[in-house]
Design a protein around this motif. Sequence first.
Motif, short mmCIF file in Angstrom:
data_model
loop_
_atom_site.label_atom_id
_atom_site.label_comp_id
_atom_site.label_asym_id
_atom_site.label_seq_id
_atom_site.Cartn_x
_atom_site.Cartn_y
_atom_site.Cartn_z
N ARG A 1 -0.63 4.70 -0.60
CA ARG A 1 -1.38 5.38 0.45
C ARG A 1 -0.46 6.13 1.42
O ARG A 1 -0.94 6.75 2.37
CB ARG A 1 -2.23 4.37 1.23
N SER B 1 0.83 -1.21 0.00
CA SER B 1 0.00 0.00 0.00
C SER B 1 0.86 1.26 0.00
O SER B 1 0.51 2.26 0.63
CB SER B 1 -0.93 0.00 1.22
N PRO C 1 -8.89 3.13 0.86
CA PRO C 1 -8.29 4.36 0.33
C PRO C 1 -9.00 5.58 0.91
O PRO C 1 -10.22 5.65 0.94
CB PRO C 1 -8.53 4.25 -1.18
N ILE D 1 -6.62 4.24 7.13
CA ILE D 1 -5.95 4.30 5.83
C ILE D 1 -5.55 2.91 5.36
O ILE D 1 -5.58 2.61 4.16
CB ILE D 1 -4.73 5.23 5.91
#
Length: 223
Positions: free
Chosen positions: A94, A91, A138, A134
């Motif tokens: 992010r 991720s 998203p 988070i």
Amino acid sequence: MTVSVTAHFRIAWRAFKTHRRVFIVSMLVLFASWASLELCVGTLHRFGVTLNVLLHVAFLWLFSGLMVGVHGMALDAVDGRVPRLSRLTASLERGPAWLLAFCVYLLSVIGGLLLLVVPGVYVAARYALFGPVIATRPATGIEALRSAGALSHGRRWAMCRFVLAALALNVAGAALLGLGLVISFPVSLLAASSLFCTLQHAPVASSAARTDGASEPIRPGCP
């Protein structure tokens, strides 16, 4: 709903003991990213300020993305899934959202502490769970903070106890020449994930439907 801070740290400790290797390695990866930055800055400082700034920006992007990954691993662990190191870098996109949320959170806490102390503690408690938000979906940094604030609404004392307990645990870890943070920091993240899952009221998938070799959930309620 009554929130037992002690129960969440017990859950976190069980999860850490079960998956201690993967969490210790993840902490070492975080440390290695910082050490790499210092090495690069020390080696390339003669090339000027611009490169120095670019190196720090790259580090912040990478570190923030890794933090989202660690939060995701913690959520997996408390839900009975097997946390894997591949989640650590899954991720990275992010990372900017986590970094923005962290900066706003940190500045707000510091500002509150400088004013009357109590506002800083309140902000620290109310918005502490932005990381799991988070890691779960998203979201922009501001959206994550709003979601964290909504989750903690009406539970200010429980959240204050949780934040103070996590702070005390990590101060104790740091006191051991910093080495204790390898244990205290992931345990704190696991406890935060357990608390987040409880506040989410989300159902857990049946263990019979799992195909990844996971065990029964250590605690119910993770999304």
